[in-house]
Design an enzyme around this catalytic site. Structure first.
Site, PDB file in Angstrom:
ATOM      1  N   LYS A  81       0.843  -1.196   0.000  1.00 52.39           N
ATOM      2  CA  LYS A  81       0.000   0.000   0.000  1.00 52.39           C
ATOM      3  C   LYS A  81       0.882   1.251   0.000  1.00 52.39           C
ATOM      4  CE  LYS A  81      -3.898   1.845   2.761  1.00 52.39           C
ATOM      5  NZ  LYS A  81      -4.653   1.641   4.025  1.00 52.39           N
ATOM      6  N   SER A 156      -9.629   1.924   3.345  1.00 52.61           N
ATOM      7  CA  SER A 156      -8.777   2.673   2.459  1.00 52.61           C
ATOM      8  C   SER A 156      -7.826   1.821   1.621  1.00 52.61           C
ATOM      9  CB  SER A 156      -7.967   3.682   3.271  1.00 52.61           C
ATOM     10  OG  SER A 156      -7.042   3.016   4.114  1.00 52.61           O
ATOM     11  N   SER A 180      -9.560  -0.546   7.458  1.00 52.79           N
ATOM     12  CA  SER A 180      -9.014  -0.296   6.115  1.00 52.79           C
ATOM     13  C   SER A 180      -8.378  -1.491   5.427  1.00 52.79           C
ATOM     14  CB  SER A 180      -7.996   0.842   6.159  1.00 52.79           C
ATOM     15  OG  SER A 180      -8.664   2.081   6.214  1.00 52.79           O
TER      16      SER A 180
END
Lengths: 494, 99
Positions: A81, A156, A180
């Site tokens: 990420k 997210s 997330s």
């Protein structure tokens, strides 16, 4: 093995084939890079693809395998990420503020992945600074859900979940502050684990809310989740909250028997605010667990049901307002100095124009909650409620091994459907937030479909009881195989 | 609990975020909506004022004051992220006014 067969591999299966020299890491890496160039123009799950680096790392890994210096992830291509620092590779947090930021160092988990011989395919898209539940808050572009391109992948960590779901990567690493990792895993039909707070080093994870943030794996199955946790967990002197203990081999907890396992079902988390299709799937999953030998009892978690969302949306923005004060247009990142007459104006304009609206909203909320006159009314009360939530969990885990809930109140929603209403968006996290508040581990695993879209079941256990989580998750996965269902890739071709 | 536009302007100053009049208006509406959801906390009685930490081994992270032998290329990489440089230093606008 054909390219498409290669991209379908899990990490554990690839491990076997690499070790038997039936495939090479270079071939595997190239197959995935081809897949990325074929379909990611439409899914948009990557911010940066590191093709050259990946090939170089794969060549090294093949050499290592030939020399029999094999570790858990040697030769396995992964994504990270884009809020986790990678030395020499742009790390943007999907924000204009860090659009061109190149970290001079690796996050501890990146060092661990590289030491193990993992291959970096690139950096995954996210909601700006990990604030959001749909990846629509990315400064660059929203990521699409591979199951339905009109819908969000969740957030997210929407980029990581969408890439794993569409076989562009073998696995990915996300971060979870209020859900997330788990919520996008649920919406994309993959496995997402938020480990115990302190089990995985946060050094080099760009801070959002430091008391809640935790890095964890997003994978195609439960075995891979354990395999990745083996590599990334462990004490790190660079993280003050890192837990100093010997890390077990998590793969040894992958067992199919659940006899003696006591599981609690909180009725408060199966209320009217949860879609009936989602509830139906999770109730069916609970029946499966019962058949595998677990005992199931209904309980109430009324304290967290009442307070968790408010606690989270005070504590997380409060910490964010402090953590994000470092973005000042001076040391690194976006700077609006050329349009400003003095240093103060640079500061105000840099933050006005460098941050997106959700990030500004949260900084404002946090600044408000911490400001004189409101600190007692908001922040202190939230801390007290956090204590109450933690103790409600502790009481529950005296009697039960695990708690089961849906991961998300709905299946993947349409792009744009909730983006104009912050409160509606925040409600997505209602089922995942409590585990962050209490610092305990939780996983989301694929459990079936509603309206043709994946539904995730969340398994929560007490602090450092990842063993229990892996046991239940693995037993369920073996009994059902929901993780084997994949989106229709023909539709994904550009 | 709602928040008025003057308070938004004050908070934006504390947060060092520039805001147009339109920004203030929309932020006022959005924050008021969010704050409404915090009302559930108002009856909670605060007993303990020590922060609740989730790690039992919380310690200050310091290292020995030794030369850690970072190469100059790390320095360059750090500095290469700065918006403006002069002679190996990060350059900012003047802080003091010239007399």
């Amino acid at each position: 093995m054909s390219n498409s067969d290669l991209t379908e591999l899990t990490a554990s299966r690839a491990r076997v084939l690499l070790d038997k020299r039936e495939i090479s890491s270079v071939d595997l890496t190239k197959a995935l890079l081809n897949k990325i160039s074929d379909i990611d123009n439409s899914i948009k799950s990557f911010v940066t693809v590191t093709s050259d680096l990946a090939i170089k790392q794969a060549e090294k890994a093949d050499k290592r395998i030939k020399e029999n210096k094999i570790d858990g992830l040697t030769g396995i291509p992964v994504q990270i990420k884009d809020n986790i620092c990678t030395s020499g590779v742009k790390t943007t947090c999907s924000s204009k503020m860090l659009e061109n930021f190149v970290p001079p160092y690796n996050a501890t988990i990146v060092d661990k992945l590289y030491d193990s011989g993992a291959i970096l395919l690139g950096k995954g898209n996210l909601d700006e600074f990990a604030m959001g539940s749909s990846t629509e808050n990315s400064y660059f572009y929203p990521t699409k859900n591979p199951w339905d391109m009109m819908r969000v992948p969740g957030g997210s960590s929407g980029g990581p979940a969408a890439s794993v779901s569409s076989n562009q990567v073998i696995a990915s690493l996300g971060s979870d502050t209020g859900g997330s990792i788990r919520q996008p895993a649920s919406l994309c039909g993959v496995v997402g684990l938020k480990p115990t707070y302190g089990l995985v080093s946060r050094y080099g994870l760009i801070a959002f809310a430091s008391s809640l943030d935790q890095i964890g794996p997003i994978t195609k199955d439960v075995t891979d989740s354990a395999l990745l946790l083996n590599t990334i967990s462990g004490y790190d002197s660079k993280d003050a909250t890192s837990i100093n203990l010997k890390i077990p081999d998590y793969c040894k907890y992958l067992k199919e028997d659940l006899s003696g396992m006591k599981i609690a079902i909180p009725k408060d988390y199966f209320g009217d605010d949860i879609d009936s299709g989602v509830k139906k799937v999770v109730y069916e999953a609970i029946e499966v667990l019962k058949n595998l030998g677990a005992s199931i009892e209904e309980i109430s978690l009324s304290v967290m049901q009442q307070f968790a969302l408010a606690v989270y949306y005070i504590i997380a923005p409060s910490e964010a307002s402090a953590n994000l004060s470092r973005y000042d247009g001076v040391k690194y990142g976006f700077s609006d100095r050329l349009n400003s007459e003095d240093l103060m104006e640079t500061l105000y304009k840099t933050r006005q124009n460098g941050f997106g609206s959700e990030v500004k909203r949260r900084i404002m909320l946090g600044t408000y909650a911490l400001s004189s006159g409101y600190y007692d009314a908001y922040y202190l009360k939230a801390q007290e409620a956090k204590r109450m939530i933690k103790s409600e969990y502790e009481d529950t885990f005296k009697k039960y091994d695990a708690i089961i809930t849906p991961t998300s109140p709905t299946v993947a929603f349409k792009i744009g459907e909730k983006s104009s209403n912050p409160v509606q968006m925040y409600l997505n996290d209602v089922l995942t937030i409590p585990a962050n508040i209490a610092g305990i581990p939780a996983i989301s695993i694929p459990s079936g479909f509603s309206e043709g879209l994946p539904v995730g079941m969340q398994i929560i256990s007490s602090r450092l009881r990842e063993d229990t989580i892996f046991n239940i998750a693995y037993a369920y996965e073996r009994a059902t195989n929901w993780n084997k269902f994949k989106p229709n890739f023909d539709k994904l071709k550009v | 609990m709602s928040i008025n536009e003057d308070e938004i302007i004050h908070i934006a100053e504390l947060a060092r975020i520039g805001m147009s009049d339109d920004d203030v208006k929309s932020m006022q509406v959005e924050m008021s909506n969010i704050l409404e959801h915090f009302e559930v906390l108002k009856d909670i009685i605060v007993n303990k004022k020590e922060p609740l930490t989730l790690s039992d081994d919380l310690h200050s992270v310091t290292r020995e004051d030794l030369d850690i032998n970072k190469s100059s290329s790390t320095n360059d990489l750090m500095l290469s992220n700065a918006p403006d440089l002069q002679e190996g230093f990060i350059k900012i606008q003047s802080v003091f006014e010239l007399q």
